[in-house]
Design a protein around this motif. Structure first.
Motif, PDB file in Angstrom:
ATOM      1  N   SER A 156     -69.532  12.048 -31.342  1.00 29.36           N
ATOM      2  CA  SER A 156     -69.798  13.489 -31.281  1.00 29.36           C
ATOM      3  C   SER A 156     -71.222  13.796 -31.723  1.00 29.36           C
ATOM      4  CB  SER A 156     -68.796  14.237 -32.167  1.00 29.36           C
ATOM      5  OG  SER A 156     -67.477  14.062 -31.698  1.00 29.36           O
ATOM      6  N   PHE A 157     -71.638  13.156 -32.804  1.00 24.24           N
ATOM      7  CA  PHE A 157     -73.018  13.333 -33.260  1.00 24.24           C
ATOM      8  C   PHE A 157     -74.004  12.823 -32.216  1.00 24.24           C
ATOM      9  CE2 PHE A 157     -71.393  13.815 -37.664  1.00 24.24           C
ATOM     10  CZ  PHE A 157     -72.210  14.862 -38.087  1.00 24.24           C
ATOM     11  N   TYR A 158     -73.687  11.681 -31.598  1.00 22.95           N
ATOM     12  CA  TYR A 158     -74.579  11.127 -30.575  1.00 22.95           C
ATOM     13  C   TYR A 158     -74.668  12.045 -29.372  1.00 22.95           C
ATOM     14  CZ  TYR A 158     -74.711   6.590 -32.982  1.00 22.95           C
ATOM     15  OH  TYR A 158     -74.921   5.580 -33.880  1.00 22.95           O
ATOM     16  N   ALA A 159     -73.545  12.615 -28.974  1.00 26.28           N
ATOM     17  CA  ALA A 159     -73.542  13.528 -27.828  1.00 26.28           C
ATOM     18  C   ALA A 159     -74.393  14.760 -28.120  1.00 26.28           C
ATOM     19  CB  ALA A 159     -72.111  13.937 -27.494  1.00 26.28           C
ATOM     20  N   PHE A 160     -74.310  15.264 -29.349  1.00 26.44           N
ATOM     21  CA  PHE A 160     -75.105  16.431 -29.707  1.00 26.44           C
ATOM     22  C   PHE A 160     -76.598  16.086 -29.723  1.00 26.44           C
ATOM     23  CE2 PHE A 160     -77.056  19.431 -32.694  1.00 26.44           C
ATOM     24  CZ  PHE A 160     -76.646  20.626 -32.125  1.00 26.44           C
ATOM     25  N   ALA A 161     -76.936  14.903 -30.261  1.00 28.26           N
ATOM     26  CA  ALA A 161     -78.336  14.473 -30.278  1.00 28.26           C
ATOM     27  C   ALA A 161     -78.863  14.321 -28.861  1.00 28.26           C
ATOM     28  CB  ALA A 161     -78.467  13.155 -31.045  1.00 28.26           C
ATOM     29  N   LEU A 162     -78.054  13.753 -27.976  1.00 26.28           N
ATOM     30  CA  LEU A 162     -78.468  13.569 -26.589  1.00 26.28           C
ATOM     31  C   LEU A 162     -78.655  14.908 -25.896  1.00 26.28           C
ATOM     32  CD1 LEU A 162     -78.995  11.409 -24.415  1.00 26.28           C
ATOM     33  CD2 LEU A 162     -76.586  11.579 -23.787  1.00 26.28           C
ATOM     34  N   TRP A 163     -77.736  15.833 -26.139  1.00 24.71           N
ATOM     35  CA  TRP A 163     -77.839  17.169 -25.534  1.00 24.71           C
ATOM     36  C   TRP A 163     -79.104  17.880 -26.014  1.00 24.71           C
ATOM     37  CZ3 TRP A 163     -77.569  21.985 -28.128  1.00 24.71           C
ATOM     38  CH2 TRP A 163     -77.557  23.099 -27.286  1.00 24.71           C
ATOM     39  N   THR A 164     -79.415  17.739 -27.304  1.00 24.04           N
ATOM     40  CA  THR A 164     -80.570  18.425 -27.871  1.00 24.04           C
ATOM     41  C   THR A 164     -81.880  17.849 -27.353  1.00 24.04           C
ATOM     42  OG1 THR A 164     -79.304  18.820 -29.903  1.00 24.04           O
ATOM     43  CG2 THR A 164     -81.679  19.108 -30.027  1.00 24.04           C
ATOM     44  N   ALA A 165     -81.959  16.528 -27.263  1.00 21.57           N
ATOM     45  CA  ALA A 165     -83.223  15.864 -26.962  1.00 21.57           C
ATOM     46  C   ALA A 165     -83.417  15.555 -25.481  1.00 21.57           C
ATOM     47  CB  ALA A 165     -83.329  14.561 -27.768  1.00 21.57           C
TER      48      ALA A 165
END
Length: 503
Positions: free
Chosen positions: A210-219
């Protein structure tokens, strides 16, 4: 039941571990000494300006994507701005974070005393990730906390790995490598066989993903991003790019970084933990694709400390010759980097790390008198105009008439250059031109097309403000703010460059 430590207990702790507490105190004192003499540079200001001027929605939905990084740091800066923390206060908070990181390392790590008391004074821990206020200041804290909880609390490790991935893109790659190693260790320990442990493992995996998905979405980069094109233009061959982050941030002479890594590989091999070097491999391969700077490559130092911490032999274990060689290599690295730290702090004390503060002090009375200022570049790199935004944290508004935002917008739709060309015939009072130099103290080259255009338009160079980054035992590139004033209102003559001098 845990009780609050008594005064006698605290005294015993201080008496038995006085070298550790003294080290933390000295580290804090050195950082506190360095911060007041550090002039923040444009990269520190860019994140601050984004957080300062944007809503949280615009920050995450649109503009962080142009920065090539996830948004945890920007979110923290957004909170600090709404809590009325000043630009100066930000650096003291970063220093405090570094002190906490050092406390974790010194008080909790399993290293022998001669290592744990020396490691905090290496260049990246003492200066680059303590005095310089960028997202990387969070990485040592998270890596050392991950190492401390690696074999104790899976849920804590999962959350920390997720947060680490949201610090910076290079940190995200490190987090991915650590997550794979952690997952393999959990599977080897039989977590998949026991139903209770399997559920906890799945929960941890869900948290991390979930954290990785959010980081990917942000960046995730937008289609009009210009920075990637600029970086690729400077990318060296892949093999060299892969070797640089392994050798450049470790020691001097450069060639000695090779036997250093050979010794480290032998140490992990002797510990039957070679697999733990996977995050290092991920990091170096990523750096072969995405070109970085010295501040990116330095993340390999706290990463290596983290990996050695996790795999450190238990007390009483037999110390092999490989271990002895590895520790000798670490001692040499620490010794070299302490010299780097001393050089950087001395340089930053007596020279300008950045020209932003001095230029802002010069421009402030002119801005108060209503001077119109346009920002541009003097060399052949339009992206260098981003350096002009290091001045803006010292003002309460955007002072550039041709810049649509109070931060640099890394988009090929950025109209600032077209606006400059359109506004130049109206003769703004001041033109602030940006230039980067390979070495400090070089003469300003006025033979380029942009400089010739300004002089033909009636402008004269009146002031030069420069700042230089320390790099190992010498200096890195120099960034200059070059002030041109319209001849009708400006004093005549050309002021000599300030170089990298502080005053």
């Amino acid at each position: 039941m845990n009780r609050i430590p008594t005064l006698d207990g605290l005294r015993r702790e201080l008496r038995s571990r006085w070298p550790e507490w003294t080290t933390v105190s000295v580290f804090a004192a050195v950082v506190a000494f360095a911060i007041p003499y550090h002039e923040p540079w444009a990269d520190e200001a860019q994140a601050w300006q984004l957080a300062r001027t944007l809503s949280i929605r615009a920050l995450f939905q649109t503009y962080i994507r142009y920065e090539g990084t996830p948004g945890l740091w920007h979110f923290l800066l957004w909170i600090l701005n709404r809590a009325y923390v000043s630009y100066t206060g930000l650096h003291w908070i970063c220093g405090a974070i570094a002190v906490v990181s050092t406390s974790f390392l010194v008080l909790n790590s399993p290293f022998p005393r001669y290592l744990k008391l020396a490691l905090p004074f290496t260049f990246f821990l003492l200066f680059q990730y303590a005095v310089v206020a960028r997202s990387y200041v969070l990485v040592p804290l998270m890596l050392f906390t991950i190492a401390s909880w690696w074999k104790k609390r899976p849920l804590v490790v999962a959350v920390l790995l997720g947060l680490l991935a949201n610090c910076a893109i290079h940190a995200a790659v490190i987090s991915g490598g650590l997550a794979i190693v952690w997952l393999v260790e959990q599977l080897r320990a039989g977590s998949a066989k026991d139903p209770t442990r399997r559920r906890k493992l799945l929960l941890c995996a869900s948290i991390i993903l979930s954290f990785y998905a959010f980081a990917l979405w942000t960046a995730w980069p937008p289609s009009d991003l210009t920075y990637i094109t600029i970086v690729r233009g400077y990318t060296p061959p892949f093999l060299l790019s892969t070797l640089v982050p392994l050798v450049m941030p470790i020691c001097q002479p450069l060639i000695l970084s090779i036997p250093f890594w050979i010794a480290i590989i032998l140490v992990f091999s002797a510990r039957r933990s070679s697999f733990y070097l996977l995050p290092v491999l991920f990091f170096t391969v990523f750096s072969g694709v995405i070109c970085g700077g010295f501040w990116h490559w330095g993340l390999i130092v706290p990463l290596l400390i983290c990996l050695l911490w996790i795999t450190w032999p238990s007390p009483g274990s037999c110390v092999s010759w490989y271990e002895i060689a590895g520790r000798a290599a670490l001692i040499y690295m620490v010794g070299v980097q302490i010299l780097w730290s001393a050089y950087a702090i001395h340089f930053d004390h007596y020279n300008a790390y950045s020209p932003d503060l001095a230029a802002a002090q010069f421009l402030k009375p002119l801005v108060e008198d209503g001077a119109a200022i346009a920002a541009t570049y003097l060399d052949e790199s339009p992206s260098h105009v981003a350096g002009a935004f290091g001045i803006l944290p010292y003002f309460d508004r955007n002072i550039y008439i041709n810049q649509p935002y109070p931060f640099y917008w890394w988009s090929n739709k950025n109209p600032s250059d077209d606006l400059f060309n359109a506004l130049l015939p109206s003769h703004p009072s001041i033109v602030l031109a940006e230039m980067q130099q390979a070495q400090p103290g070089q003469a300003i080259d006025l033979s380029g097309p942009r400089a010739e255009l300004l002089m033909k338009s009636g402008y004269r160079l009146t002031n030069v403000f420069c700042g230089t980054l320390p790099f190992r035992m010498h200096t890195s590139f120099t960034n200059c703010h070059i002030i041109f004033q319209y001849a009708g209102i400006a004093p005549g003559g050309i002021a000599p460059p300030t170089g990298s001098s502080r005053r």
